[in-house]
Design a protein around this motif. Structure first.
Motif, PDB file in Angstrom:
ATOM      1  N   VAL A   1      17.963  62.283  23.183  1.00 29.32           N
ATOM      2  CA  VAL A   1      18.364  60.971  22.522  1.00 29.32           C
ATOM      3  C   VAL A   1      19.699  60.352  23.499  1.00 29.32           C
ATOM      4  O   VAL A   1      19.353  59.120  23.784  1.00 29.32           O
ATOM      5  N   ARG A   2      20.470  61.077  24.047  1.00 28.44           N
ATOM      6  CA  ARG A   2      21.419  60.433  25.128  1.00 28.44           C
ATOM      7  C   ARG A   2      20.770  59.896  26.458  1.00 28.44           C
ATOM      8  O   ARG A   2      21.052  58.826  26.848  1.00 28.44           O
ATOM      9  N   GLN A   3      19.518  60.695  26.708  1.00 31.98           N
ATOM     10  CA  GLN A   3      18.910  60.312  27.975  1.00 31.98           C
ATOM     11  C   GLN A   3      18.135  58.938  27.636  1.00 31.98           C
ATOM     12  O   GLN A   3      17.953  57.870  28.407  1.00 31.98           O
ATOM     13  N   ILE A   4      17.419  59.125  26.364  1.00 29.76           N
ATOM     14  CA  ILE A   4      16.737  57.673  25.897  1.00 29.76           C
ATOM     15  C   ILE A   4      17.611  56.805  25.941  1.00 29.76           C
ATOM     16  O   ILE A   4      17.518  55.366  26.281  1.00 29.76           O
ATOM     17  N   GLY A   5      18.944  56.756  25.243  1.00 30.51           N
ATOM     18  CA  GLY A   5      19.714  55.870  25.103  1.00 30.51           C
ATOM     19  C   GLY A   5      20.322  55.153  26.258  1.00 30.51           C
ATOM     20  O   GLY A   5      20.510  54.001  26.508  1.00 30.51           O
ATOM     21  N   LEU A   6      20.685  56.109  27.190  1.00 27.91           N
ATOM     22  CA  LEU A   6      21.244  55.524  28.629  1.00 27.91           C
ATOM     23  C   LEU A   6      20.059  54.806  29.301  1.00 27.91           C
ATOM     24  O   LEU A   6      20.582  53.723  29.743  1.00 27.91           O
ATOM     25  N   THR A   7      18.830  55.327  29.179  1.00 28.00           N
ATOM     26  CA  THR A   7      17.658  54.620  29.990  1.00 28.00           C
ATOM     27  C   THR A   7      17.477  53.206  29.272  1.00 28.00           C
ATOM     28  O   THR A   7      17.531  52.300  30.033  1.00 28.00           O
ATOM     29  N   ALA A   8      17.516  53.203  28.111  1.00 25.64           N
ATOM     30  CA  ALA A   8      17.538  51.729  27.447  1.00 25.64           C
ATOM     31  C   ALA A   8      18.591  50.854  27.681  1.00 25.64           C
ATOM     32  O   ALA A   8      18.578  49.645  27.815  1.00 25.64           O
ATOM     33  N   ALA A   9      19.807  51.368  27.656  1.00 28.51           N
ATOM     34  CA  ALA A   9      21.016  50.717  27.731  1.00 28.51           C
ATOM     35  C   ALA A   9      21.002  50.053  29.370  1.00 28.51           C
ATOM     36  O   ALA A   9      21.521  49.191  29.596  1.00 28.51           O
ATOM     37  N   ALA A  10      20.356  51.019  30.225  1.00 28.60           N
ATOM     38  CA  ALA A  10      20.792  50.733  31.741  1.00 28.60           C
ATOM     39  C   ALA A  10      19.689  49.293  32.134  1.00 28.60           C
ATOM     40  O   ALA A  10      20.008  48.633  32.947  1.00 28.60           O
ATOM     41  N   ILE A  11      18.647  49.211  31.384  1.00 26.08           N
ATOM     42  CA  ILE A  11      17.598  48.140  31.668  1.00 26.08           C
ATOM     43  C   ILE A  11      18.397  46.664  31.264  1.00 26.08           C
ATOM     44  O   ILE A  11      18.480  46.007  32.376  1.00 26.08           O
ATOM     45  N   PRO A  12      18.768  46.499  30.351  1.00 26.18           N
ATOM     46  CA  PRO A  12      19.650  45.089  30.239  1.00 26.18           C
ATOM     47  C   PRO A  12      20.987  45.055  30.906  1.00 26.18           C
ATOM     48  O   PRO A  12      21.310  43.891  31.588  1.00 26.18           O
ATOM     49  N   PHE A  13      21.421  46.059  31.198  1.00 29.07           N
ATOM     50  CA  PHE A  13      22.667  46.083  32.044  1.00 29.07           C
ATOM     51  C   PHE A  13      22.456  45.612  33.501  1.00 29.07           C
ATOM     52  O   PHE A  13      23.210  44.797  34.238  1.00 29.07           O
ATOM     53  N   THR A  14      21.237  46.219  34.227  1.00 30.42           N
ATOM     54  CA  THR A  14      20.838  45.977  35.486  1.00 30.42           C
ATOM     55  C   THR A  14      20.510  44.576  35.597  1.00 30.42           C
ATOM     56  O   THR A  14      20.472  43.944  36.754  1.00 30.42           O
ATOM     57  N   SER A  15      19.742  44.197  34.560  1.00 30.37           N
ATOM     58  CA  SER A  15      19.007  42.685  34.613  1.00 30.37           C
ATOM     59  C   SER A  15      20.113  41.746  34.497  1.00 30.37           C
ATOM     60  O   SER A  15      19.938  40.691  35.143  1.00 30.37           O
TER      61      SER A  15
END
Length: 421
Positions: A131-145
């Motif tokens: 859950v932590r890994q999926i959350g971090l991956t999902a959060a990283a997409i808009p952050f980097t964009s």
């Protein structure tokens, strides 16, 4: 009234931000117990928090002190604040969902224990790694964009070409080129060289007219001063015409006196003249090609409250009622739906801006989406009703979030076509 008064909502917002940070940091730190570099990851998060609060401080300054110009340093930190906030909100959504499930399971187990009178201790199960890994991956997409949108996207100007055929367009105006720009928001700019390149790009289109559909500044007429010489370089064959947007009235800044606000509004008009922008305040001009003519009609801002409703179509069309083809400049696309379509005067093409496409969204061939669509039915691109057209420009500049993600800054080139030619 002092322009340095602090909005009473700021302390409340700060408390909410601190609560989000405390929750996310606690959730992440308990999920990193077995990681070899947990201290380093914790430090990175704390540094991110520090950067975010610096950006929040600058953002509060923008809405209280209203600086006349921006810097790359200031905009970077404001952009980081927004990007990191979205990162945290995505994480919170994952963690809250997991916590809801964990708490529900604990409650069920506790109930079963009581029913069975079991002496076994019931514990809240630990957070799941995936859950932590999926959350971090999902959060990283808009952050980097969003970080990319701050660094590059905000000045990635795109020319959108539009060929439009009108049966009533006079023959002599076949091939007439209109360049529309909107929402300059000059007080947000931090790179004069990027603006210079954008002006060159407009001139490269070899327009007959340039039409600017409002919001020259954010709060104060003096914001445009560093960029006056750049916009003076616009070289349309016929001229540049402009209207006022909701930000141009100085309504979003607290002035010491009404006279000070009035002086600011007069100064804005002087800057329009200095840049060779012909400001149309509920008035029209007639353009001639030989014996043929068309009209450019400009109205002041008209939008749903609390936006000002100063636009007056009846006044604007005085003297041009018999002109066979009319282009209307109206900053807010709401005006088109509420007043323009059913007005006795037929406006062939209305040009608007205002929405910026929210500076965030998705645009791919055949699909476009932005959260702003839930506020404005017509928010970007071309629309048609009752044989009348509206084009909503995505905006030249930016405000608030100092970047663009998916919805890029726009220069619109409209080629008018006549079937009579």
């Amino acid at each position: 009234m002092s322009t340095r008064n602090i909005d009473p909502n700021i302390p409340l917002l700060t408390t909410v931000l601190l609560a989000i940070d405390a929750y996310v940091f606690y959730a992440l730190s308990h999920g990193m117990k077995n990681l070899p570099r947990k201290n380093l990851l914790g430090l990175i998060y704390i540094i991110g928090m520090a950067f975010g609060y610096v950006g929040f401080y600058f953002l509060v300054q923008n809405f209280t002190i209203h600086p006349l110009e921006s810097t790359y340093f200031r905009n970077f930190f404001i952009g980081f604040f927004f990007a990191f906030l979205v990162f945290k909100v995505v994480l919170v959504s994952f963690f809250l969902l997991e916590d809801t499930i964990r708490t529900s399971i604990l409650f069920i187990r506790q109930s079963l224990k009581a029913f069975r009178k079991s002496p076994q201790k019931v514990k809240l199960y630990s957070r799941r790694k995936f859950v932590r890994q999926i959350g971090l991956t999902a959060a990283a997409i808009p952050f980097t964009s969003m970080i990319y949108g701050v660094a590059k996207g905000k000045y990635n100007f795109k020319v959108r070409n539009l060929n439009m055929t009108f049966n009533n367009l006079p023959k002599s105006f076949n091939g007439f080129k209109i360049v529309q720009i909107s929402d300059i928001h000059s007080g947000s700019f931090d790179d004069i060289y990027a603006i210079r390149e954008a002006i060159d790009l407009i001139n490269d289109q070899n327009p007959d007219v340039v039409l600017f559909t409002g919001d020259l500044v954010n709060y104060d007429a003096r914001e445009i001063k560093p960029f006056v010489e750049e916009f003076k370089r616009l070289k349309p064959k016929v001229g540049t015409y402009s209207v006022l947007g909701n930000h141009d009235y100085g309504d979003y800044k607290s002035w010491n006196t009404e006279q000070e606000k009035s002086d600011n509004n007069e100064l804005l008009k002087e800057f329009h003249k200095e840049m060779n922008f012909n400001l149309l305040n509920n008035e029209a001009v007639i353009l001639y090609q030989g014996n043929d003519k068309i009209s450019i009609v400009g109205v002041e801002n008209w939008g749903k409250p609390p936006f000002p409703q100063n636009g007056d179509l009846d006044m604007a069309v005085l003297g041009v009622e018999d002109v066979p083809f009319k282009v209307l400049m109206s900053h807010d696309p709401t005006h088109w739906n509420k007043k323009v379509i059913d007005h006795p005067t037929h406006f062939d093409l209305t040009l608007s801006g205002h929405t910026h496409g929210m500076q965030f969204g998705v645009e791919i061939p055949g699909f476009k989406w932005s959260p702003v669509k839930y506020l404005y039915p017509e928010w970007a691109g071309l629309y048609e009703k009752k044989n009348q057209f509206l084009y909503v420009n995505r905006g030249f500049g930016y405000i608030g979030f100092p970047g663009r993600v998916g919805i890029l800054p726009e220069i619109t080139l409209i080629n008018l076509q006549s079937p009579l030619a």
